[in-house]
Design a protein around this motif. Structure first.
Motif, PDB file in Angstrom:
ATOM      1  N   SER A 191      20.044  -5.491  -4.366  1.00  5.61           N
ATOM      2  CA  SER A 191      18.856  -5.865  -3.593  1.00  5.61           C
ATOM      3  C   SER A 191      18.164  -4.643  -2.986  1.00  5.61           C
ATOM      4  CB  SER A 191      19.232  -6.859  -2.495  1.00  5.61           C
ATOM      5  OG  SER A 191      20.176  -6.279  -1.590  1.00  5.61           O
ATOM      6  N   TYR A 192      18.942  -3.659  -2.513  1.00  2.14           N
ATOM      7  CA  TYR A 192      18.359  -2.442  -1.938  1.00  2.14           C
ATOM      8  C   TYR A 192      17.459  -1.746  -2.950  1.00  2.14           C
ATOM      9  CZ  TYR A 192      18.130   2.255   0.136  1.00  2.14           C
ATOM     10  OH  TYR A 192      17.701   3.445   0.651  1.00  2.14           O
ATOM     11  N   ASP A 193      17.920  -1.693  -4.186  1.00  5.33           N
ATOM     12  CA  ASP A 193      17.167  -1.016  -5.242  1.00  5.33           C
ATOM     13  C   ASP A 193      15.855  -1.743  -5.530  1.00  5.33           C
ATOM     14  OD1 ASP A 193      19.383   0.771  -5.600  1.00  5.33           O
ATOM     15  OD2 ASP A 193      20.378  -0.822  -6.730  1.00  5.33           O
ATOM     16  N   VAL A 233      11.826  -0.657  -5.409  1.00  2.93           N
ATOM     17  CA  VAL A 233      10.970  -0.843  -6.587  1.00  2.93           C
ATOM     18  C   VAL A 233       9.679  -1.547  -6.179  1.00  2.93           C
ATOM     19  CG1 VAL A 233      10.722  -2.113  -8.760  1.00  2.93           C
ATOM     20  CG2 VAL A 233      12.800  -0.806  -8.312  1.00  2.93           C
ATOM     21  N   LEU A 234       9.811  -2.604  -5.395  1.00  3.44           N
ATOM     22  CA  LEU A 234       8.639  -3.372  -4.976  1.00  3.44           C
ATOM     23  C   LEU A 234       7.740  -2.565  -4.036  1.00  3.44           C
ATOM     24  CD1 LEU A 234      10.250  -6.892  -4.442  1.00  3.44           C
ATOM     25  CD2 LEU A 234       8.940  -6.058  -6.398  1.00  3.44           C
ATOM     26  N   VAL A 235       8.341  -1.763  -3.152  1.00  3.58           N
ATOM     27  CA  VAL A 235       7.542  -0.912  -2.273  1.00  3.58           C
ATOM     28  C   VAL A 235       6.706   0.065  -3.105  1.00  3.58           C
ATOM     29  CG1 VAL A 235       7.643   0.954  -0.570  1.00  3.58           C
ATOM     30  CG2 VAL A 235       9.037  -1.088  -0.257  1.00  3.58           C
ATOM     31  N   ILE A 244      12.816   8.428  -4.950  1.00  2.00           N
ATOM     32  CA  ILE A 244      13.921   9.251  -4.447  1.00  2.00           C
ATOM     33  C   ILE A 244      15.009   8.389  -3.820  1.00  2.00           C
ATOM     34  CG2 ILE A 244      14.543  10.917  -2.649  1.00  2.00           C
ATOM     35  CD1 ILE A 244      11.984  12.421  -3.258  1.00  2.00           C
ATOM     36  N   LEU A 245      14.627   7.417  -2.992  1.00  2.00           N
ATOM     37  CA  LEU A 245      15.623   6.580  -2.324  1.00  2.00           C
ATOM     38  C   LEU A 245      16.278   5.599  -3.301  1.00  2.00           C
ATOM     39  CD1 LEU A 245      13.703   5.922   1.007  1.00  2.00           C
ATOM     40  CD2 LEU A 245      15.594   7.514   0.611  1.00  2.00           C
ATOM     41  N   LEU A 246      15.505   5.103  -4.263  1.00  2.00           N
ATOM     42  CA  LEU A 246      16.067   4.216  -5.287  1.00  2.00           C
ATOM     43  C   LEU A 246      17.083   4.943  -6.152  1.00  2.00           C
ATOM     44  CD1 LEU A 246      16.124   1.794  -7.341  1.00  2.00           C
ATOM     45  CD2 LEU A 246      14.107   2.848  -8.399  1.00  2.00           C
ATOM     46  N   THR A 247      16.676   6.054  -6.751  1.00  2.00           N
ATOM     47  CA  THR A 247      17.580   6.770  -7.656  1.00  2.00           C
ATOM     48  C   THR A 247      18.727   7.421  -6.896  1.00  2.00           C
ATOM     49  OG1 THR A 247      16.132   8.727  -7.585  1.00  2.00           O
ATOM     50  CG2 THR A 247      15.778   7.152  -9.370  1.00  2.00           C
TER      51      THR A 247
END
Length: 545
Positions: free
Chosen positions: A395-397, A401-403, A482-485
């Motif tokens: 869910s965090y990822d 992605v949506l942001v 950056i935060l996703l990967t």
């Protein structure tokens, strides 16, 4: 050369050059040591560069932009007190200087001014040109970070921003720009600090012909997918783009490094097959867009205004397709003069998020958001735990992605709505007025920089609103990636099994293309229906705007 042959040669050369260049970029960025690197960092007091965690990398990136932005703002505001100002030009008003500063540090190069008549040689060469290198280098750096993070196994540090930026600028962008600048000079693109030429025009009135260091700026503006131009009318100006050869070189440069960035990413994550799938999705989308533009322009109604007669319709339409697919705002014809359908294609390609090759590095790291979303949706449809390249998607990822996908979308729609309500900037009437406004906010939010020429942005509202959209369009996506990967990099990579979802197949390529078009369609089809689509229908019935 006929139309089909020209396009075939263009994309064949791109297909041949991109993989090798991407491999070279990956080698540069992942080398243990490069010539002069230690000496330079020792001189700067950065001898012991350590790998950074995602938030540390992002913090360094933001601090760098703040410093560069303040310096550029001061140069533009006080150019009247700086050297190489033969026209004795005044400093920019604060709102225009702020808009221009944001534009160049975000790789947008939106221009609410005419370069040759409002900026000194010093502002062009010392203020703007370095930002063309640095903003493009940031895009490559973020993509390198993302590739390392996704390919890692439970690490939490994925490279150093300062080292990535240095290598991107001095070992990739600078050598290529030097070669291209020499080639452009050989074709007649001006490169001079000589004073403006004073002469008499055909009508007997005095004429000022500005020169300036154009070739050096043109080379990096194209290779760095910055766009903008030394001259107000950009690459439609004969001093900036004088011959069919210079046109081909500049056009090829727009897509060259963005295409190579796909293979840089493939090398970083260890899957060239995956990179080829992404590349062919991008290629299919840009060819489809060009075909619609070309057929619309060669239809029963001719739209010849705003096009340079020294270039063919193929060259002009391919430029529109390339510059709106990449994050590049340069033009060799006026987009406002194209048919509504052709202009609408350019507008839609920007609205997608400019992931059809996109900016240098930026197009591919923006595509990562769609890759993760495609895998996630496919997993939901098949009842599998979604994994991207062996990393479980949680869910965090998906939140990030949506942001990254929705933030620019919100800027486009809200910014356009408010601008129409207050009646700011647009000069047309009917649906074309809406198209002008949509294009401006899409260009700013997508960090593109091109515009429908009829839109006047140099107002307090235009400069500030578009400036905010440029910031959101650039940094919301960078932060999300950056935060996703970075979060995915902390996860253990699972081994491929019979139930694993392949991301290097034709099926995945079809799904990826479908997700891109559906997401963009759901977001923008209603407003496009009121703009270019409605205008095309009305023009077919003889009503013009």
């Amino acid at each position: 050369m006929n139309d089909i042959s020209y396009v075939f040669v263009f994309f064949t050369l791109l297909l041949l050059a991109a993989p090798f260049t991407g491999y070279y970029m990956a080698w540069i960025l992942e080398s243990k040591s490069l010539p002069s690197e230690r000496l330079v960092f020792r001189y700067l007091g950065l001898e012991h560069l350590e790998n950074q965690k995602p938030k540390e990398y992002l913090k360094s990136l933001i601090v760098f932009h703040l410093i560069g932005g303040i310096l550029l703002f001061l140069i533009l505001s006080f150019q009247d007190k700086l050297p190489f100002n033969s026209l004795k030009l005044a400093g920019m008003d604060w709102d225009l200087a702020l808009n221009t500063t944001i534009s160049f540090i975000t790789n947008t190069n939106w221009q609410a001014y005419s370069g040759e008549s409002q900026l000194s040689y010093f502002s062009q060469a010392v203020g703007l040109t370095p930002q063309n290198f640095l903003s493009a280098g940031v895009g490559i750096s973020v993509l390198a970070f993302a590739g390392r993070a996704i390919s890692s196994t439970t690490k939490q540090e994925f490279g150093n921003f300062w080292q990535d930026l240095y290598r991107s600028v001095f070992f990739i962008l600078l050598p290529l720009s030097f070669v291209l600048a020499i080639l452009l000079v050989s074709q007649g693109v001006v490169q001079s600090f000589a004073d403006t030429i004073q002469t008499i025009g055909f009508d007997g009135n005095p004429v000022s012909i500005p020169l300036g260091p154009a070739a050096s700026q043109v080379s990096i503006k194209q290779l760095g997918t910055n766009g903008g131009g030394f001259f107000g009318v950009n690459s439609a100006h004969p001093f900036e783009n004088p011959t069919p050869i210079s046109n081909f070189l500049e056009l090829f440069s727009i897509l060259f490094l963005p295409a190579a960035s796909v293979f840089l990413y493939g090398k970083a994550v260890g899957s060239f097959r995956h990179a080829w799938v992404v590349f062919f999705v991008m290629l299919a989308l840009i060819l489809l867009g060009w075909a619609v533009v070309f057929l619309s322009e060669t239809g029963s109604v001719g739209f010849w205004e705003g096009k340079e007669t020294r270039f063919s319709l193929t060259e002009s339409s391919l430029w529109l397709s390339a510059t709106s697919a990449a994050s590049n705002g340069s033009v060799n014809s006026m987009h406002d003069s194209y048919s509504p359908l052709a202009g609408g294609v350019g507008l839609f390609q920007i609205m997608i998020g400019e992931v059809i090759f996109g900016g240098v590095g930026a197009g591919m790291y923006g595509m990562i958001l769609f890759l993760v979303l495609t895998v996630f949706l496919s997993g939901l449809m098949t009842g599998r735990t979604p994994e991207y390249l062996g990393k479980k998607i949680e869910s965090y990822d998906i939140k990030w992605v949506l942001v990254g996908i929705l933030s620019p979308t919100v800027c486009i729609l809200i910014g356009s709505a408010v601008t129409v309500m207050i009646g700011s900037g647009y000069t047309a009437t009917g649906p074309h007025a809406l198209s002008q406004v949509l294009y401006a906010f899409s260009s700013a939010s997508g960090n593109n920089g091109s515009a429908f020429a009829g839109f006047g942005a140099d107002t307090i509202w235009g400069n500030l609103a578009l400036g905010v959209c440029m910031l959101v369009g650039r940094f919301s996506v960078i932060a999300s990636v950056i935060l996703l990967t970075g979060n995915m990099g902390r996860k253990k990579t699972t081994e491929k099994g019979l139930g694993s979802f392949r991301t290097d197949s034709l099926l995945f390529g079809g799904l990826l293309m479908g997700v891109i078009l559906i997401v963009a369609g759901l977001s923008f089809f209603p407003v496009l229906s009121l703009g270019p689509i409605l205008e095309q229908i009305l023009i077919s019935n003889g009503k013009l705007f």
